[in-house]
Design a protein around this motif. Structure first.
Motif, PDB file in Angstrom:
ATOM      1  N   VAL A   3       0.852  -1.180   0.000  1.00 48.18           N
ATOM      2  CA  VAL A   3       0.000   0.000   0.000  1.00 48.18           C
ATOM      3  C   VAL A   3       0.891   1.234   0.000  1.00 48.18           C
ATOM      4  O   VAL A   3       1.890   1.283   0.716  1.00 48.18           O
ATOM      5  CB  VAL A   3      -0.916   0.009   1.247  1.00 48.18           C
ATOM      6  CG1 VAL A   3      -1.823   1.216   1.246  1.00 48.18           C
ATOM      7  CG2 VAL A   3      -1.721  -1.264   1.342  1.00 48.18           C
ATOM      8  N   ILE A   4       0.528   2.234  -0.789  1.00 49.88           N
ATOM      9  CA  ILE A   4       1.244   3.507  -0.784  1.00 49.88           C
ATOM     10  C   ILE A   4       0.473   4.461   0.113  1.00 49.88           C
ATOM     11  O   ILE A   4      -0.743   4.634  -0.050  1.00 49.88           O
ATOM     12  CB  ILE A   4       1.362   4.101  -2.193  1.00 49.88           C
ATOM     13  CG1 ILE A   4       2.127   3.145  -3.097  1.00 49.88           C
ATOM     14  CG2 ILE A   4       2.051   5.465  -2.137  1.00 49.88           C
ATOM     15  CD1 ILE A   4       2.162   3.570  -4.549  1.00 49.88           C
ATOM     16  N   ILE A   5       1.185   5.056   1.083  1.00 48.96           N
ATOM     17  CA  ILE A   5       0.556   6.000   2.002  1.00 48.96           C
ATOM     18  C   ILE A   5       1.323   7.313   1.997  1.00 48.96           C
ATOM     19  O   ILE A   5       2.466   7.381   1.551  1.00 48.96           O
ATOM     20  CB  ILE A   5       0.475   5.449   3.443  1.00 48.96           C
ATOM     21  CG1 ILE A   5       1.879   5.295   4.041  1.00 48.96           C
ATOM     22  CG2 ILE A   5      -0.306   4.149   3.492  1.00 48.96           C
ATOM     23  CD1 ILE A   5       1.876   5.126   5.548  1.00 48.96           C
ATOM     24  N   TYR A  33       5.257   6.478   1.279  1.00 47.40           N
ATOM     25  CA  TYR A  33       5.850   5.202   1.682  1.00 47.40           C
ATOM     26  C   TYR A  33       5.095   4.063   1.023  1.00 47.40           C
ATOM     27  O   TYR A  33       3.868   4.113   0.899  1.00 47.40           O
ATOM     28  CB  TYR A  33       5.759   5.018   3.205  1.00 47.40           C
ATOM     29  CG  TYR A  33       6.658   5.958   3.964  1.00 47.40           C
ATOM     30  CD1 TYR A  33       7.884   5.523   4.439  1.00 47.40           C
ATOM     31  CD2 TYR A  33       6.294   7.274   4.183  1.00 47.40           C
ATOM     32  CE1 TYR A  33       8.725   6.388   5.129  1.00 47.40           C
ATOM     33  CE2 TYR A  33       7.126   8.143   4.863  1.00 47.40           C
ATOM     34  CZ  TYR A  33       8.338   7.690   5.339  1.00 47.40           C
ATOM     35  OH  TYR A  33       9.182   8.534   6.004  1.00 47.40           O
ATOM     36  N   VAL A  34       5.814   3.004   0.649  1.00 54.08           N
ATOM     37  CA  VAL A  34       5.208   1.772   0.142  1.00 54.08           C
ATOM     38  C   VAL A  34       5.394   0.753   1.255  1.00 54.08           C
ATOM     39  O   VAL A  34       6.521   0.375   1.582  1.00 54.08           O
ATOM     40  CB  VAL A  34       5.886   1.290  -1.157  1.00 54.08           C
ATOM     41  CG1 VAL A  34       5.228   0.007  -1.649  1.00 54.08           C
ATOM     42  CG2 VAL A  34       5.845   2.368  -2.225  1.00 54.08           C
ATOM     43  N   LEU A  35       4.284   0.308   1.845  1.00 53.55           N
ATOM     44  CA  LEU A  35       4.339  -0.524   3.042  1.00 53.55           C
ATOM     45  C   LEU A  35       3.459  -1.766   2.918  1.00 53.55           C
ATOM     46  O   LEU A  35       2.547  -1.824   2.102  1.00 53.55           O
ATOM     47  CB  LEU A  35       3.866   0.289   4.252  1.00 53.55           C
ATOM     48  CG  LEU A  35       4.619   1.576   4.540  1.00 53.55           C
ATOM     49  CD1 LEU A  35       3.926   2.344   5.647  1.00 53.55           C
ATOM     50  CD2 LEU A  35       6.057   1.276   4.903  1.00 53.55           C
ATOM     51  N   SER A  36       3.719  -2.701   3.806  1.00 54.53           N
ATOM     52  CA  SER A  36       2.902  -3.914   3.889  1.00 54.53           C
ATOM     53  C   SER A  36       1.694  -3.650   4.786  1.00 54.53           C
ATOM     54  O   SER A  36       1.652  -2.674   5.544  1.00 54.53           O
ATOM     55  CB  SER A  36       3.732  -5.056   4.480  1.00 54.53           C
ATOM     56  OG  SER A  36       4.044  -4.758   5.825  1.00 54.53           O
ATOM     57  N   GLU A  37       0.737  -4.551   4.723  1.00 56.39           N
ATOM     58  CA  GLU A  37      -0.448  -4.457   5.585  1.00 56.39           C
ATOM     59  C   GLU A  37      -0.047  -4.516   7.061  1.00 56.39           C
ATOM     60  O   GLU A  37      -0.634  -3.839   7.896  1.00 56.39           O
ATOM     61  CB  GLU A  37      -1.425  -5.592   5.272  1.00 56.39           C
ATOM     62  CG  GLU A  37      -2.156  -5.423   3.970  1.00 56.39           C
ATOM     63  CD  GLU A  37      -3.235  -4.356   4.018  1.00 56.39           C
ATOM     64  OE1 GLU A  37      -3.711  -3.988   5.106  1.00 56.39           O
ATOM     65  OE2 GLU A  37      -3.596  -3.881   2.938  1.00 56.39           O
ATOM     66  N   GLY A  38       0.956  -5.332   7.372  1.00 61.12           N
ATOM     67  CA  GLY A  38       1.424  -5.442   8.760  1.00 61.12           C
ATOM     68  C   GLY A  38       1.937  -4.124   9.302  1.00 61.12           C
ATOM     69  O   GLY A  38       1.680  -3.762  10.457  1.00 61.12           O
ATOM     70  N   VAL A  53      -2.867   6.316  -0.457  1.00 62.24           N
ATOM     71  CA  VAL A  53      -2.818   6.858  -1.811  1.00 62.24           C
ATOM     72  C   VAL A  53      -3.230   5.804  -2.837  1.00 62.24           C
ATOM     73  O   VAL A  53      -3.999   6.072  -3.748  1.00 62.24           O
ATOM     74  CB  VAL A  53      -1.403   7.394  -2.125  1.00 62.24           C
ATOM     75  CG1 VAL A  53      -1.307   7.883  -3.555  1.00 62.24           C
ATOM     76  CG2 VAL A  53      -1.027   8.490  -1.144  1.00 62.24           C
ATOM     77  N   SER A  54      -2.714   4.570  -2.663  1.00 62.34           N
ATOM     78  CA  SER A  54      -2.980   3.522  -3.646  1.00 62.34           C
ATOM     79  C   SER A  54      -2.728   2.158  -3.028  1.00 62.34           C
ATOM     80  O   SER A  54      -1.931   2.020  -2.107  1.00 62.34           O
ATOM     81  CB  SER A  54      -2.071   3.721  -4.858  1.00 62.34           C
ATOM     82  OG  SER A  54      -2.286   2.724  -5.817  1.00 62.34           O
ATOM     83  N   ARG A  55      -3.400   1.151  -3.588  1.00 58.50           N
ATOM     84  CA  ARG A  55      -3.182  -0.241  -3.190  1.00 58.50           C
ATOM     85  C   ARG A  55      -2.715  -1.030  -4.390  1.00 58.50           C
ATOM     86  O   ARG A  55      -3.099  -0.746  -5.520  1.00 58.50           O
ATOM     87  CB  ARG A  55      -4.469  -0.882  -2.672  1.00 58.50           C
ATOM     88  CG  ARG A  55      -4.801  -0.429  -1.290  1.00 58.50           C
ATOM     89  CD  ARG A  55      -5.954  -1.252  -0.720  1.00 58.50           C
ATOM     90  NE  ARG A  55      -6.077  -0.946   0.684  1.00 58.50           N
ATOM     91  CZ  ARG A  55      -5.540  -1.665   1.657  1.00 58.50           C
ATOM     92  NH1 ARG A  55      -4.894  -2.763   1.371  1.00 58.50           N
ATOM     93  NH2 ARG A  55      -5.670  -1.306   2.898  1.00 58.50           N
TER      94      ARG A  55
END
Length: 70
Positions: A3-5, A33-38, A53-55
């Motif tokens: 996920v981009i946040i 940031y591009v991050l994991s669900e965790g 921002v995006s998934r």
């Protein structure tokens, strides 16, 4: 799933120690940031606000496309 946040400056400072422990994410310019669900769960648990921002798009399974010409 990635996920981009976006994090604001103040929330970014609070989030960095958590992200260093929980995610092999990617840092982009301007608080993205591009991050994991965790990692997102850890940020939510810590009360850190962010905007999504995006998934990552989910690819269809083989059964869903069986018989279709590609």
């Amino acid at each position: 799933m990635k996920v981009i946040i976006h994090l604001s400056g103040e929330d970014e400072a609070k989030a960095l120690p958590i992200l260093l422990r929980h995610s092999p994410g990617m840092v982009l310019p301007r608080g993205l940031y591009v991050l994991s669900e965790g990692a997102l769960k850890a940020l939510r648990k810590a009360g850190i606000k962010f905007s999504e921002v995006s998934r990552e798009a989910v690819s269809p399974s083989l059964e869903e496309v069986a018989g279709e010409r590609v």
